[in-house]
Motif scaffolding. Structure first.
Motif, short mmCIF file in Angstrom:
data_model
loop_
_atom_site.label_atom_id
_atom_site.label_comp_id
_atom_site.label_asym_id
_atom_site.label_seq_id
_atom_site.Cartn_x
_atom_site.Cartn_y
_atom_site.Cartn_z
N ARG A 27 0.85 -1.19 0.00
CA ARG A 27 0.00 0.00 0.00
C ARG A 27 0.88 1.24 0.00
O ARG A 27 2.08 1.17 0.31
CB ARG A 27 -0.89 0.03 1.25
CG ARG A 27 -1.88 -1.11 1.37
CD ARG A 27 -3.07 -0.89 0.48
NE ARG A 27 -3.82 0.30 0.89
CZ ARG A 27 -4.81 0.83 0.17
NH1 ARG A 27 -5.15 0.29 -0.98
NH2 ARG A 27 -5.46 1.90 0.59
N GLU A 29 1.06 4.62 2.07
CA GLU A 29 0.54 5.24 3.29
C GLU A 29 1.51 6.32 3.75
O GLU A 29 2.71 6.06 3.91
CB GLU A 29 0.37 4.19 4.39
CG GLU A 29 -0.64 3.11 4.06
CD GLU A 29 -0.74 2.04 5.13
OE1 GLU A 29 -1.86 1.59 5.41
OE2 GLU A 29 0.32 1.66 5.67
N ASP A 223 -4.83 8.11 -3.51
CA ASP A 223 -3.79 8.00 -2.48
C ASP A 223 -2.90 6.79 -2.64
O ASP A 223 -1.89 6.68 -1.93
CB ASP A 223 -4.45 7.95 -1.10
CG ASP A 223 -5.13 9.26 -0.73
OD1 ASP A 223 -4.70 10.31 -1.25
OD2 ASP A 223 -6.10 9.23 0.05
N ASN A 224 -3.24 5.87 -3.55
CA ASN A 224 -2.50 4.62 -3.65
C ASN A 224 -1.76 4.53 -4.98
O ASN A 224 -1.86 3.54 -5.71
CB ASN A 224 -3.47 3.44 -3.49
CG ASN A 224 -2.79 2.23 -2.88
OD1 ASN A 224 -1.74 2.33 -2.26
ND2 ASN A 224 -3.39 1.07 -3.06
#
Length: 485
Positions: A27, A29, A223-224
């Motif tokens: 991911r 983050e 966001d990824n």
């Protein structure tokens, strides 16, 4: 005793499961790649040209790279590796992709699926569907592209071994126009997210994925996303830097003059002339080639009246090129090219050029039911070394982009052809990537371009391997060892 045996058996089974455990899902983050809640740096190698005849990858390669300490591979595939030309799925070919992913899971390696050739081609180079660059202008090609990613997302959404989907390799729109790339990226990401909301998606900049191509318009509201660029600046010591190509023709026609004019960039010292006929199921003949400078001075002339020398067939299969003693422009004798499955033709000797000076190559071509593209091209070679300060300056646009938007970066390709200075210069580049917090993957594991190629282990066109480039391997292992810390 039986109790001891039982305990040992259970312990061994647990150890086996731990060793064989697949990687945790990846991911993005807080501006960093993560896996299982911990920061992850991807450090690996490209499996480029794995789908082409002559370049063979095996499970042993996966086992070796895992033993050397790598934690990922970038799998460069073309759309025809998984679909037919009409867009229908080819399960037999898709099985080869699945096989590599299974090997990766077995040896705890991540895979980034790199669409190296998109439907219709995404840039002007010959290997991308003949360099026609139709992805940006033809709706059917774009729909094929989107459907391909929908299917890949459906198949791999629950497989953590596939760390990310790389939408396309080295795009270059017509002018270039990064807004066109950004719009197609948004469509592809939306199509993937309908099926797979969690997988990392890899995005690059327009104009062949250089560091300076990471500009504001490329930023994605997701966001990824992992952003990538390629870093070949100053990395080619003496050998190939880039190709330039002339106008492309096809069809049937009698002898016609074609030409290629160019100005030599500052980092180029030598040129090799190429007579290319890519993806041609028909026939093309080349004859009476001349090279002049911008003052009109004749530098070289080639009339093939007695054989192919000093030209040779560029790459496998070498049977596509031959000397034709009966056909010629002014006199019998020419170079014939036919039945090329991909980019191929004849390549000539190197000749010295002056940076900043203009040159003109002319030649005569005859075609018979020629498909694909027939054209003159030149391979450019250089030898100038770039200092550490210059390398930092070349990397600065990517560093600035990453810091401005707090996004992770991955150097998807970087390399250098084999030479005495290769290990030290590769070490210098990786050290910079590590300093800036970039993930990286070396180009390339295997190639069939000869023992002095960029590849960690070159392969012979006739089958079999050359020895591993041990000085290069030691440098890569030094940094791959960081994966275990």
């Amino acid at each position: 005793m039986q109790t001891v045996k039982t305990v040992l058996f259970v312990f061994a089974a647990m150890l086996f499961c731990v060793c064989r455990a697949e990687p945790a899902p990846v991911r993005v983050e807080g501006g960093r790649l993560t896996a299982a809640g911990k920061e992850l740096r991807l450090r690996g190698i490209n499996w480029g040209w794995w789908h082409l005849k002559g370049t063979e990858y095996t499970e042993e390669d996966m086992k070796n790279q895992a033993a050397w300490g790598a934690n990922m591979l970038r799998l460069a595939f073309t759309y025809t590796d998984v679909t037919d030309l009409d867009g229908s799925w080819n399960e037999k070919r898709f099985a080869k992709l699945d096989e590599v992913v299974r090997w990766a899971g077995k040896y705890n390696q991540y895979v980034i699926l790199d669409l190296h050739v998109a439907p219709g081609g995404q840039n002007l180079t010959a290997y991308t569907d003949g360099g026609k660059n139709l992805l940006w202008t033809e709706a059917a090609k774009q729909e094929h592209f989107l459907n391909l990613w929908r299917e890949l997302a459906r198949r791999y959404r629950d497989n953590p071994v596939v760390a990310a989907y790389e939408l396309m390799n080295e795009p270059r729109t017509a002018r270039p126009t990064p807004e066109l790339l950004a719009e197609l990226n948004r469509k592809a990401i939306a199509a993937i997210r309908e099926i797979d909301p969690d997988k990392v998606i890899v995005v690059t900049g327009d104009n062949m994925s250089n560091a300076q191509d990471l500009v504001d318009v490329i930023r994605v509201r997701d966001d990824n996303i992992l952003y990538t660029f390629h870093f070949y600046e100053g990395a080619l010591s003496g050998p190939w830097r880039r190709n330039i190509e002339g106008r492309k023709i096809s069809g049937t026609g009698d002898w016609k003059q074609i030409e290629l004019e160019f100005t030599v960039p500052d980092d180029v010292a030598e040129i090799a002339l190429m007579l290319r006929s890519s993806r041609n199921s028909g026939t093309a003949w080349f004859d009476d080639i001349t090279v002049t400078d911008d003052a009109g001075n004749l530098l070289d002339a080639y009339s093939f009246d007695g054989g192919t020398s000093p030209f040779s067939v560029e790459r496998a299969p070498h049977t596509v090129g031959s000397f034709d003693a009966r056909t010629g422009h002014h006199a019998p004798g020419s170079l014939r090219v036919s039945g090329t499955p991909d980019y191929n033709g004849f390549v000539g000797p190197h000749w010295k050029v002056d940076p900043g000076r203009g040159y003109r190559i002319t030649g005569w071509v005859k075609l018979d039911q020629a498909t694909g593209d027939t054209f003159l091209a030149a391979a450019m070679f250089g030898s100038r070394r770039i200092s550490s300060e210059q390398l930092r300056e070349k990397l600065k646009p990517a560093v600035d982009f990453s810091r401005k938007y707090n996004v992770p970066l991955w150097v998807g390709e970087f390399s250098m052809t084999r030479s005495d200075r290769q290990p030290e210069e590769i070490r210098e580049r990786i050290a910079l990537f590590e300093e800036y917090g970039f993930s990286w993957s070396y180009w390339n594991f295997h190639e069939t371009t000869g023992p002095t190629t960029m590849a960690l282990q070159a392969q012979k066109r006739t089958g079999g391997d050359y020895p591993v480039n041990l000085p290069l391997l030691e440098v890569l292992k030094q940094f791959w060892a960081l994966n275990g810390k």
